[in-house]
Design a protein around this motif. Structure first.
Motif, PDB file in Angstrom:
ATOM      1  N   THR A 153       0.835  -1.201   0.000  1.00  0.00           N
ATOM      2  CA  THR A 153       0.000   0.000   0.000  1.00  0.00           C
ATOM      3  C   THR A 153       0.874   1.257   0.000  1.00  0.00           C
ATOM      4  O   THR A 153       2.092   1.198   0.111  1.00  0.00           O
ATOM      5  CB  THR A 153      -0.907   0.002   1.239  1.00  0.00           C
ATOM      6  OG1 THR A 153      -0.104   0.076   2.431  1.00  0.00           O
ATOM      7  CG2 THR A 153      -1.749  -1.268   1.289  1.00  0.00           C
ATOM      8  N   GLY A 154       0.226   2.391  -0.111  1.00  0.00           N
ATOM      9  CA  GLY A 154       0.954   3.656  -0.113  1.00  0.00           C
ATOM     10  C   GLY A 154       1.621   3.965   1.205  1.00  0.00           C
ATOM     11  O   GLY A 154       2.476   4.859   1.267  1.00  0.00           O
ATOM     12  N   ASN A 159       7.282   2.464  -0.841  1.00  0.00           N
ATOM     13  CA  ASN A 159       6.269   3.183  -1.621  1.00  0.00           C
ATOM     14  C   ASN A 159       6.225   4.650  -1.247  1.00  0.00           C
ATOM     15  O   ASN A 159       5.977   5.514  -2.111  1.00  0.00           O
ATOM     16  CB  ASN A 159       4.896   2.544  -1.415  1.00  0.00           C
ATOM     17  CG  ASN A 159       4.675   1.343  -2.325  1.00  0.00           C
ATOM     18  OD1 ASN A 159       5.159   1.314  -3.446  1.00  0.00           O
ATOM     19  ND2 ASN A 159       3.951   0.353  -1.830  1.00  0.00           N
ATOM     20  N   GLN A 160       6.440   4.957   0.010  1.00  0.00           N
ATOM     21  CA  GLN A 160       6.494   6.364   0.409  1.00  0.00           C
ATOM     22  C   GLN A 160       7.706   7.062  -0.210  1.00  0.00           C
ATOM     23  O   GLN A 160       7.614   8.222  -0.627  1.00  0.00           O
ATOM     24  CB  GLN A 160       6.547   6.473   1.931  1.00  0.00           C
ATOM     25  CG  GLN A 160       5.246   6.118   2.631  1.00  0.00           C
ATOM     26  CD  GLN A 160       5.339   6.288   4.130  1.00  0.00           C
ATOM     27  OE1 GLN A 160       6.385   6.659   4.668  1.00  0.00           O
ATOM     28  NE2 GLN A 160       4.249   6.007   4.826  1.00  0.00           N
ATOM     29  N   GLY A 163       7.159   7.557  -3.817  1.00  0.00           N
ATOM     30  CA  GLY A 163       6.099   8.544  -3.993  1.00  0.00           C
ATOM     31  C   GLY A 163       6.631   9.959  -3.980  1.00  0.00           C
ATOM     32  O   GLY A 163       5.996  10.877  -4.523  1.00  0.00           O
ATOM     33  N   PRO A 169       2.313   3.744  -6.057  1.00  0.00           N
ATOM     34  CA  PRO A 169       2.647   2.591  -5.207  1.00  0.00           C
ATOM     35  C   PRO A 169       2.769   1.314  -6.041  1.00  0.00           C
ATOM     36  O   PRO A 169       2.064   1.114  -7.024  1.00  0.00           O
ATOM     37  CB  PRO A 169       1.473   2.517  -4.235  1.00  0.00           C
ATOM     38  CG  PRO A 169       0.352   3.213  -4.917  1.00  0.00           C
ATOM     39  CD  PRO A 169       0.979   4.275  -5.766  1.00  0.00           C
TER      40      PRO A 169
END
Length: 314
Positions: A153-154, A159-160, A163, A169
């Motif tokens: 997930t985000g 993924n952060q 981002g 993601p």
């Protein structure tokens, strides 16, 4: 005043010093067993936990293993079954891709790290120790750490980070298209520090006069690396290639803990397939045949690299 000449001193024949080789042989005589005495505990463990199971696996690979009922001879039927299996061919391909990616990735990253931390200052000693930590951390801990960072997930750590540069993601180990590459990144992160230490030992053996001569001739940093460092590390590259390739072929723990061969078999490797065949499906004969094939492939690779290395050095 007369000076008396000293009379020559005669040494008896029986008092003549013994030759050096004879003294060394006399000192070693009767003590040849001392090194073997120190090696005995390790040799016993190797024989009991490694060589005897290897012999048993070869024997089971040509048998239908039936616990408590007695094994029956099937010859090469187990090899035929596993070689004709689509799952084994897919697992073998994934193993080769993962081994190639981890081998070259860890060697390139380890070489770059070795160039960066080469030196004798205290700060570099601390940095080398910190960079080597992934090697000494248990592999189960490493797998769990990367499993958390690969959260799909985000909110996941990686993924952060991606981002921040505008990338969406990713599923990482949960996506069949990126799962194998994600495991390869984990293996590179853990294997590169080990390669770094071997590269550092190889760099210490290169004659510094060659660097000085190259600098006087006006060679740039890249040319010094290309024409001095890389040729001097040729034996190190050969050794590391064998070690990293064997490590890649025997990948199991990180795959088993991160994906267990999923999703949809995209990360299934030979080791996890052997585990499932032998221990989950109780097909020990077929699993042993797969293990023998993996051992044969590793042996052939090692022999080919050694022969190529000898041919180049001759």
């Amino acid at each position: 005043m007369s000076v008396r000449e000293a009379a020559p001193v005669t040494v008896p024949a029986h008092a003549a010093p013994a030759p050096t080789g004879q003294l060394q042989r006399s000192r070693r005589s009767g003590q040849w067993w001392v090194p073997w005495l120190f090696l005995a505990p390790a040799l016993v463990l190797f024989v009991y936990f490694k060589f005897i199971p290897m012999a048993q696996a070869i024997g089971m690979s040509v048998q239908e293993v039936r616990p408590y009922l007695g094994n029956t001879w099937v010859g090469g039927a187990n090899y035929t079954e596993i070689l004709s299996s689509e799952g084994f061919r897919s697992a073998a391909w994934n193993t080769v891709v993962l081994a190639v990616g981890q081998t070259f990735g860890s060697m390139v990253l380890g070489f770059c790290l070795a160039l960066l931390v080469e030196g004798q200052t205290r700060k570099l000693t601390f940095i080398r120790s910190a960079a080597f930590l992934p090697v000494v951390v248990p592999l189960a801990v490493v797998a769990e750490l990367w499993r958390i960072m690969y959260h799909p997930t985000g909110d996941g750590l990686i993924n952060q980070l991606i981002g921040l540069v505008g990338l969406g993601p990713s599923g990482f180990i949960n996506d069949p298209h990126t799962s194998l590459a994600s495991i390869a990144v984990t293996g590179i992160w853990r294997g590169a520090p080990y390669d770094m230490m071997i590269f550092l030992a190889g760099l210490a053996g290169i004659d510094r006069g060659l660097y000085e001569a190259a600098t006087v001739d006006g060679a740039s940093t890249w040319k010094r690396i290309l024409h001095v460092t890389l040729p001097g590390l040729r034996p190190v590259f050969a050794i590391l290639f064998v070690l990293a390739a064997v490590r890649g072929f025997r990948t199991f723990t990180e795959v088993f803990l991160l994906t267990n061969g999923g999703p949809n078999g995209s990360t299934e490797v030979v080791m996890t397939l052997i585990y499932k065949l032998g221990l989950e499906q109780s097909r020990l004969g077929v699993g042993s045949a797969g293990a023998v094939l993996l051992f044969a492939a590793t042996l052939v690779l090692t022999v080919c690299v050694q022969l190529l290395r000898r041919r180049r050095s001759a």
